[in-house]
Design a protein around this motif. Structure first.
Motif, mmCIF file in Angstrom:
data_model
loop_
_atom_site.group_PDB
_atom_site.id
_atom_site.type_symbol
_atom_site.label_atom_id
_atom_site.label_comp_id
_atom_site.label_asym_id
_atom_site.label_seq_id
_atom_site.Cartn_x
_atom_site.Cartn_y
_atom_site.Cartn_z
ATOM 1 N N PRO A 7 0.836 -1.207 0.000
ATOM 2 C CA PRO A 7 0.000 0.000 0.000
ATOM 3 C C PRO A 7 0.866 1.251 0.000
ATOM 4 N N GLY A 8 0.490 2.191 -0.840
ATOM 5 C CA GLY A 8 1.307 3.380 -1.006
ATOM 6 C C GLY A 8 1.422 4.249 0.229
ATOM 7 N N ASP A 9 0.439 4.179 1.101
ATOM 8 C CA ASP A 9 0.485 5.063 2.270
ATOM 9 C C ASP A 9 1.278 4.442 3.407
ATOM 10 N N ARG A 10 1.870 3.284 3.183
ATOM 11 C CA ARG A 10 2.549 2.618 4.297
ATOM 12 C C ARG A 10 3.999 2.280 3.990
ATOM 13 N N HIS A 11 4.470 2.578 2.785
ATOM 14 C CA HIS A 11 5.802 2.123 2.398
ATOM 15 C C HIS A 11 6.596 3.177 1.645
ATOM 16 N N VAL A 12 7.900 3.155 1.877
ATOM 17 C CA VAL A 12 8.858 3.769 0.966
ATOM 18 C C VAL A 12 9.813 2.667 0.559
ATOM 19 N N ILE A 13 10.015 2.508 -0.722
ATOM 20 C CA ILE A 13 10.926 1.470 -1.210
ATOM 21 C C ILE A 13 12.310 2.077 -1.346
ATOM 22 N N LEU A 14 13.300 1.366 -0.855
ATOM 23 C CA LEU A 14 14.651 1.914 -0.803
ATOM 24 C C LEU A 14 15.641 0.951 -1.455
ATOM 25 N N PHE A 15 16.483 1.511 -2.340
ATOM 26 C CA PHE A 15 17.593 0.751 -2.913
ATOM 27 C C PHE A 15 18.874 1.538 -2.693
ATOM 28 N N GLU A 16 19.961 0.833 -2.575
ATOM 29 C CA GLU A 16 21.251 1.522 -2.630
ATOM 30 C C GLU A 16 22.081 0.888 -3.734
ATOM 31 N N ARG A 17 22.871 1.724 -4.382
ATOM 32 C CA ARG A 17 23.648 1.262 -5.540
ATOM 33 C C ARG A 17 25.053 1.811 -5.463
ATOM 34 N N ALA A 18 25.972 1.120 -6.085
ATOM 35 C CA ALA A 18 27.320 1.633 -6.261
ATOM 36 C C ALA A 18 27.658 1.575 -7.737
ATOM 37 N N LYS A 19 28.469 2.505 -8.138
ATOM 38 C CA LYS A 19 28.895 2.521 -9.534
ATOM 39 C C LYS A 19 29.739 1.283 -9.795
ATOM 40 N N PRO A 20 29.459 0.558 -10.866
ATOM 41 C CA PRO A 20 30.236 -0.646 -11.130
ATOM 42 C C PRO A 20 31.679 -0.306 -11.480
ATOM 43 N N ALA A 21 32.550 -1.298 -11.353
ATOM 44 C CA ALA A 21 33.962 -1.098 -11.675
ATOM 45 C C ALA A 21 34.093 -0.509 -13.073
ATOM 46 N N PRO A 22 34.943 0.479 -13.235
ATOM 47 C CA PRO A 22 35.008 1.216 -14.498
ATOM 48 C C PRO A 22 35.525 0.352 -15.638
ATOM 49 N N GLY A 80 35.532 17.317 -9.715
ATOM 50 C CA GLY A 80 36.132 16.632 -8.575
ATOM 51 C C GLY A 80 35.113 16.050 -7.618
ATOM 52 N N ALA A 81 33.906 15.823 -8.110
ATOM 53 C CA ALA A 81 32.853 15.291 -7.240
ATOM 54 C C ALA A 81 32.160 14.140 -7.945
ATOM 55 N N GLU A 82 32.956 13.153 -8.295
ATOM 56 C CA GLU A 82 32.366 12.026 -9.013
ATOM 57 C C GLU A 82 31.357 11.305 -8.132
ATOM 58 N N GLN A 83 30.248 10.984 -8.740
ATOM 59 C CA GLN A 83 29.175 10.308 -8.020
ATOM 60 C C GLN A 83 29.385 8.806 -8.163
ATOM 61 N N VAL A 84 29.649 8.155 -7.050
ATOM 62 C CA VAL A 84 29.954 6.719 -7.117
ATOM 63 C C VAL A 84 28.937 5.859 -6.368
ATOM 64 N N ARG A 85 28.102 6.475 -5.553
ATOM 65 C CA ARG A 85 27.049 5.717 -4.891
ATOM 66 C C ARG A 85 25.750 6.486 -5.010
#
Lengths: 280, 280
Positions: free
Chosen positions: A239-254, B185-190
């Motif tokens: 339900p939209g009034d009860r949740h915030v969906i959260l993800f975290e990401r990192a930039k992949p190896a260049p 100088g502020a690369e976004q990595v996460r």
DNA sequence: CAGTGGTCTAGACCACTCG
DNA sequence: GAGTGGTCTAGACCACTGT
């Protein structure tokens, strides 16, 4: 708009009330004027006043608590973090800031409603690579917080994979279903999350005790083994009034850099075999 | 329910129509009976027939195309992939299946509406770690597909960071804003992605040309440098009938295993400094 | 100009909750 | 029992679109 024509009366009344709500002149939980009072004040019939309130109800700003009156909706969202199945603790210090307070309030175990053998719905069969005559095991649950239904959670597994395992039985799995899959030689190492937004079906309204004006997020999770075999498909209704969906990401190896300013990049039309089409 | 009491007439009519829609007896795009025809058929007044249709409109199943009639809504969602800013191509073969067809239909560049200097709204200031008197640069855009507004995209940057850079000017940034940040100088990595679901505000209804019964997903993206400094906060508003949000994940390198069957794990109440509270 | 939906009135009766 | 919202009727007039 504003081309000399005036907005309908009920819209004017709705606008006035909405302004009071967003400006906090009417705070969350406060009672609105009664329909009769509104009608009198604006010199309209009760039906028109009612129509104005109906607008706000469908915007999710107001709830009706019959026969006490109408009240400004109170929202209190909890964090929903799909990645927690693999990363119980956030990886980055930034993430902690989102979760630093009252993280443990009102917890209750989710309740396993039941286990069924079914021929899975199309949307599941496609994701699990099952033919239309193959059966799947589905574990259905409703999560409760403080006695209120919070979300539904239906996990489908291919029957051939989980036959005889604890996944088949409607009890809690202490070590977790993922561990069972690993023991079955089908460790889930990748996953795809899909999130779709829509209004709830009447069935969802009933199961989750939703009031009018509350949309849902449908979170579909498909888990894959190392060699790309789908081993589970979970459908969560939030339900939209009860949740915030959260993800975290990192930039992949260049490797080679490719940047775009706009997240989401170019949209892709969903017409593939895995997509759901048509009406909702 | 079913305790001897009968459902209201308008609900019965709505149920009948809904069944016809979900069973595809009334297909997407088909016209519903006129209000008068419905009223006649069920022996009620037009107002009651209208109320029934109103239910379906607020469920997002039906649209009104005045004065032609009411029609079954047609939905056609496109894939929205936040990770594409760092990973233009999907990492896994499974992901390709979601995107294999018609990935390039109807593309048009997003349109930069303007650049402003603002004191950012609270929700942005908190995420960018700005005091209430510090200014931010916001690039506002609306993405169009086939001439239709598709989503809005407001990216905020701390003024002190991007002063004098191409981010300040309302033109396209060929190399992408992320590249500009790197050069500064502020690369976004996460990054942290938050997704919230609600009904649209009247302003969003106007800007995105939304019809009734269409909720939106609000996607907030906060980008961080290597040392944890927030450098950008983007707020996307995605109409629910036009988007599917897609993430792909891999299990992190094994340290200690901790599994849970339920994605999302234990919900955490959102009360922290970064959370938005109160009414919607 | 016929037919559609959009707005609005002026009533009526009901079910439920609270004091 | 008073007061609230929920349902429903029987009208009316309007705006817009297609033919």
């Amino acid at each position: 708009m504003a081309r000399g024509a005036t907005a309908p009366l009920y819209q004017q009344i709705a606008d006035e009330l909405r302004t009071q709500i967003t400006s906090r002149a009417l705070r969350a939980g406060a009672q609105l004027p009664t329909e009769l009072a509104l009608a009198d004040k604006h010199g309209v019939t009760r039906a028109t006043a009612r129509q104005a309130i109906g607008v706000l109800i469908n915007e999710g700003l107001v709830v009706s608590s019959r026969p006490r009156g109408h009240f400004v909706r109170q929202v209190d969202r909890m964090i929903y973090r799909p990645q927690s199945e693999w990363r119980p603790q956030p990886a980055s210090p930034e993430m902690d800031r989102f979760m630093e307070e009252q993280t443990s309030l009102g917890r209750e175990p989710s309740q396993v409603i039941g286990v069924e053998l079914v021929t899975p719905p199309d949307e599941v069969a496609r994701r699990l690579d099952l033919d239309s005559d193959q059966t799947a095991v589905v574990r259905r649950r409703v999560r409760f917080i403080d006695g209120m239904p919070f979300n539904t959670n239906d996990s489908y597994y291919p029957m051939t994979l989980v036959e005889g395992s604890p996944i088949m039985y409607p009890a809690d799995i202490p070590q977790g279903a993922n561990q069972v899959l690993t023991e079955l030689g089908a460790e889930q190492v990748r996953a795809i999350d899909e999130i779709e937004v829509r209004m709830p079906t009447p069935d969802e309204v009933h199961r989750l005790d939703l009031s009018a004006g509350v949309p849902v997020a449908v979170h579909r999770l498909t888990g894959y083994t190392h060699d790309g075999r789908p081993v589970r498909c979970t459908i969560n209704v939030l339900p939209g009034d009860r949740h915030v969906i959260l993800f975290e990401r990192a930039k992949p190896a260049p490797e080679h850099e490719t940047d775009s300013t706009t997240p989401g990049g170019e949209p892709h039309r969903v017409d593939g075999s895995l997509a759901d089409r048509g009406t909702q």
